[in-house]
Design a protein around this motif. Structure first.
Motif, PDB file in Angstrom:
ATOM      1  N   LEU A   9     -11.994 -21.327  -7.801  1.00 32.94           N
ATOM      2  CA  LEU A   9     -12.198 -21.941  -9.112  1.00 32.94           C
ATOM      3  C   LEU A   9     -13.686 -22.183  -9.297  1.00 32.94           C
ATOM      4  O   LEU A   9     -14.420 -22.323  -8.312  1.00 32.94           O
ATOM      5  CB  LEU A   9     -11.461 -23.278  -9.218  1.00 32.94           C
ATOM      6  N   GLY A  10     -14.136 -22.244 -10.533  1.00 36.25           N
ATOM      7  CA  GLY A  10     -15.554 -22.519 -10.719  1.00 36.25           C
ATOM      8  C   GLY A  10     -15.942 -22.732 -12.167  1.00 36.25           C
ATOM      9  O   GLY A  10     -15.174 -22.462 -13.102  1.00 36.25           O
ATOM     10  N   TYR A  11     -17.152 -23.243 -12.320  1.00 36.04           N
ATOM     11  CA  TYR A  11     -17.788 -23.419 -13.631  1.00 36.04           C
ATOM     12  C   TYR A  11     -19.052 -22.560 -13.604  1.00 36.04           C
ATOM     13  O   TYR A  11     -20.066 -22.957 -13.025  1.00 36.04           O
ATOM     14  CB  TYR A  11     -18.126 -24.891 -13.867  1.00 36.04           C
ATOM     15  N   ARG A  12     -18.968 -21.404 -14.198  1.00 38.24           N
ATOM     16  CA  ARG A  12     -20.020 -20.392 -14.063  1.00 38.24           C
ATOM     17  C   ARG A  12     -21.379 -20.899 -14.545  1.00 38.24           C
ATOM     18  O   ARG A  12     -22.391 -20.751 -13.854  1.00 38.24           O
ATOM     19  CB  ARG A  12     -19.623 -19.135 -14.847  1.00 38.24           C
ATOM     20  N   GLU A  13     -21.409 -21.480 -15.751  1.00 41.99           N
ATOM     21  CA  GLU A  13     -22.700 -21.880 -16.319  1.00 41.99           C
ATOM     22  C   GLU A  13     -23.363 -22.994 -15.519  1.00 41.99           C
ATOM     23  O   GLU A  13     -24.588 -23.111 -15.511  1.00 41.99           O
ATOM     24  CB  GLU A  13     -22.506 -22.309 -17.776  1.00 41.99           C
ATOM     25  N   ARG A  14     -22.572 -23.811 -14.839  1.00 41.99           N
ATOM     26  CA  ARG A  14     -23.124 -24.893 -14.046  1.00 41.99           C
ATOM     27  C   ARG A  14     -23.328 -24.499 -12.585  1.00 41.99           C
ATOM     28  O   ARG A  14     -23.824 -25.289 -11.788  1.00 41.99           O
ATOM     29  CB  ARG A  14     -22.197 -26.117 -14.113  1.00 41.99           C
ATOM     30  N   ARG A  15     -22.919 -23.302 -12.237  1.00 40.48           N
ATOM     31  CA  ARG A  15     -23.009 -22.818 -10.848  1.00 40.48           C
ATOM     32  C   ARG A  15     -22.324 -23.789  -9.885  1.00 40.48           C
ATOM     33  O   ARG A  15     -22.878 -24.178  -8.852  1.00 40.48           O
ATOM     34  CB  ARG A  15     -24.470 -22.590 -10.433  1.00 40.48           C
ATOM     35  N   ILE A  16     -21.108 -24.147 -10.242  1.00 39.69           N
ATOM     36  CA  ILE A  16     -20.295 -25.024  -9.412  1.00 39.69           C
ATOM     37  C   ILE A  16     -19.069 -24.232  -8.967  1.00 39.69           C
ATOM     38  O   ILE A  16     -18.367 -23.639  -9.793  1.00 39.69           O
ATOM     39  CB  ILE A  16     -19.854 -26.274 -10.196  1.00 39.69           C
ATOM     40  N   GLY A  17     -18.827 -24.215  -7.662  1.00 40.69           N
ATOM     41  CA  GLY A  17     -17.668 -23.522  -7.116  1.00 40.69           C
ATOM     42  C   GLY A  17     -16.745 -24.493  -6.401  1.00 40.69           C
ATOM     43  O   GLY A  17     -17.197 -25.435  -5.744  1.00 40.69           O
ATOM     44  N   ILE A  18     -15.444 -24.268  -6.522  1.00 38.94           N
ATOM     45  CA  ILE A  18     -14.433 -25.121  -5.905  1.00 38.94           C
ATOM     46  C   ILE A  18     -13.475 -24.232  -5.130  1.00 38.94           C
ATOM     47  O   ILE A  18     -12.938 -23.259  -5.673  1.00 38.94           O
ATOM     48  CB  ILE A  18     -13.656 -25.920  -6.971  1.00 38.94           C
ATOM     49  N   GLU A  19     -13.262 -24.567  -3.858  1.00 40.31           N
ATOM     50  CA  GLU A  19     -12.423 -23.745  -2.996  1.00 40.31           C
ATOM     51  C   GLU A  19     -11.327 -24.594  -2.360  1.00 40.31           C
ATOM     52  O   GLU A  19     -11.552 -25.767  -2.000  1.00 40.31           O
ATOM     53  CB  GLU A  19     -13.258 -23.118  -1.875  1.00 40.31           C
ATOM     54  N   TYR A  20     -10.146 -23.984  -2.228  1.00 49.14           N
ATOM     55  CA  TYR A  20      -9.075 -24.617  -1.459  1.00 49.14           C
ATOM     56  C   TYR A  20      -9.089 -24.013  -0.062  1.00 49.14           C
ATOM     57  O   TYR A  20      -8.974 -22.805   0.097  1.00 49.14           O
ATOM     58  CB  TYR A  20      -7.713 -24.388  -2.118  1.00 49.14           C
ATOM     59  N   ASP A  21      -9.235 -24.855   0.944  1.00 48.28           N
ATOM     60  CA  ASP A  21      -9.252 -24.404   2.333  1.00 48.28           C
ATOM     61  C   ASP A  21      -7.862 -24.508   2.926  1.00 48.28           C
ATOM     62  O   ASP A  21      -7.372 -25.593   3.228  1.00 48.28           O
ATOM     63  CB  ASP A  21     -10.223 -25.268   3.165  1.00 48.28           C
ATOM     64  N   GLY A  22      -7.210 -23.363   3.076  1.00 50.07           N
ATOM     65  CA  GLY A  22      -5.899 -23.317   3.706  1.00 50.07           C
ATOM     66  C   GLY A  22      -5.995 -22.839   5.134  1.00 50.07           C
ATOM     67  O   GLY A  22      -7.078 -22.745   5.722  1.00 50.07           O
ATOM     68  N   LEU A  23      -4.866 -22.489   5.717  1.00 47.68           N
ATOM     69  CA  LEU A  23      -4.834 -22.072   7.121  1.00 47.68           C
ATOM     70  C   LEU A  23      -5.599 -20.783   7.351  1.00 47.68           C
ATOM     71  O   LEU A  23      -6.125 -20.549   8.437  1.00 47.68           O
ATOM     72  CB  LEU A  23      -3.375 -21.905   7.569  1.00 47.68           C
ATOM     73  N   SER A  24      -5.675 -19.905   6.340  1.00 42.37           N
ATOM     74  CA  SER A  24      -6.354 -18.620   6.520  1.00 42.37           C
ATOM     75  C   SER A  24      -7.825 -18.799   6.840  1.00 42.37           C
ATOM     76  O   SER A  24      -8.453 -17.939   7.451  1.00 42.37           O
ATOM     77  CB  SER A  24      -6.195 -17.746   5.277  1.00 42.37           C
ATOM     78  N   HIS A  25      -8.401 -19.934   6.445  1.00 42.69           N
ATOM     79  CA  HIS A  25      -9.821 -20.163   6.679  1.00 42.69           C
ATOM     80  C   HIS A  25     -10.114 -20.495   8.139  1.00 42.69           C
ATOM     81  O   HIS A  25     -11.266 -20.588   8.538  1.00 42.69           O
ATOM     82  CB  HIS A  25     -10.315 -21.309   5.782  1.00 42.69           C
ATOM     83  N   LEU A  26      -9.070 -20.671   8.964  1.00 43.04           N
ATOM     84  CA  LEU A  26      -9.267 -20.980  10.372  1.00 43.04           C
ATOM     85  C   LEU A  26      -9.415 -19.724  11.217  1.00 43.04           C
ATOM     86  O   LEU A  26      -9.751 -19.804  12.390  1.00 43.04           O
ATOM     87  CB  LEU A  26      -8.071 -21.811  10.894  1.00 43.04           C
ATOM     88  N   ASP A  27      -9.169 -18.567  10.631  1.00 41.80           N
ATOM     89  CA  ASP A  27      -9.321 -17.312  11.357  1.00 41.80           C
ATOM     90  C   ASP A  27     -10.792 -17.082  11.684  1.00 41.80           C
ATOM     91  O   ASP A  27     -11.657 -17.235  10.819  1.00 41.80           O
ATOM     92  CB  ASP A  27      -8.784 -16.161  10.489  1.00 41.80           C
ATOM     93  N   PRO A  28     -11.136 -16.692  12.960  1.00 40.96           N
ATOM     94  CA  PRO A  28     -12.550 -16.534  13.362  1.00 40.96           C
ATOM     95  C   PRO A  28     -13.327 -15.569  12.467  1.00 40.96           C
ATOM     96  O   PRO A  28     -14.469 -15.845  12.081  1.00 40.96           O
ATOM     97  CB  PRO A  28     -12.454 -16.027  14.796  1.00 40.96           C
ATOM     98  N   ASP A  29     -12.719 -14.415  12.141  1.00 36.55           N
ATOM     99  CA  ASP A  29     -13.411 -13.459  11.272  1.00 36.55           C
ATOM    100  C   ASP A  29     -13.637 -14.048   9.883  1.00 36.55           C
ATOM    101  O   ASP A  29     -14.687 -13.840   9.272  1.00 36.55           O
ATOM    102  CB  ASP A  29     -12.597 -12.165  11.163  1.00 36.55           C
TER     103      ASP A  29
END
Length: 233
Positions: A169-189
């Protein structure tokens, strides 16, 4: 089972959504729509929804008579919690089971029925770009909190216009990004890729915030206050 049901009975609600490919809310029961006032036998594991609004044309999926996708989506959007209903509508659009015009036409047929106001508003927010349940819920949380609607799956491009990264998710003009960190983000790669991406975004003036399931379901006000602070001039 349908042999014991009234002649016009069709699969609908949760079961219909599953048959159409957007079953975002799981259930072990079979849900059917039957005309109001008819005699319905009691069958274990079957939930019969008596409806004053007829299903004009049913579709057959895997040999099962089923309400159209738009009908199943609108019925569920009327009765589910908002945080469950929007992910289902997003998935309905993303899967191609129904288009937004079909949903709008269907919800117009439900005028006066319980929950139709909620369904109408959520259809106006539904977006096929959302890729998972939590992204949809995070987007709805921000909107319900009075913040501007963020753009789902926002592409970040370099100075030449080449797409580099995609944000939840994000607000392009404000250069703000929002991310949901789920289990997939725990993978080393995935972690190595995320570090590289985070460094590039920070170097290019993007302000990123990352939230987890604990934030979304236990500390929603933390999410709202954090994003609201970023959006202040």
């Amino acid at each position: 089972m349908f042999r014991r049901m009234p002649p016009d009975a069709v699969a609908g609600f949760h079961t219909g959504a599953q048959l159409h490919g957007f079953g975002a809310v799981s259930t072990a029961e079979v849900h059917v729509i039957v005309p109001a006032g008819c005699v319905v036998p009691k069958i274990q594991g079957v939930v019969a929804h008596e409806s004053v609004l007829p299903v004009p044309v049913s579709v057959e999926i895997a040999g099962v008579p089923c309400a159209p996708a738009a009908r199943c989506a609108v019925d569920l959007a009327r009765v589910l919690r908002r945080m469950d209903a929007l992910p289902l509508l997003d998935l309905c659009l993303r899967s191609g089971a129904s288009g937004v015009d079909e949903l709008r036409a269907e919800v117009a047929r439900h005028g006066g029925l319980r929950g139709v106001g909620q369904a109408r508003k959520l259809i106006g927010l539904a977006d096929a770009r959302s890729e998972c349940r939590q992204e949809s819920q995070l987007r709805l949380l921000l909107i319900d909190g009075g913040l501007p609607a963020p753009e789902p799956q926002l592409w970040v491009r370099d100075q030449d216009g080449v797409p580099l990264f995609r944000l939840d998710l994000g607000y392009r003009e404000r250069r703000i990004g929002i991310e949901y960190d789920g289990l997939s983000h725990l993978d080393p790669d995935r972690l190595r890729h995320d570090r590289s991406r985070m460094n590039w975004l920070a170097a290019n003036d993007w302000r990123m915030r990352y939230f987890t399931a604990a934030d979304l379901y236990r500390r929603p006000h933390h999410i709202l206050s954090t994003v609201a602070a970023l959006l202040r001039p």
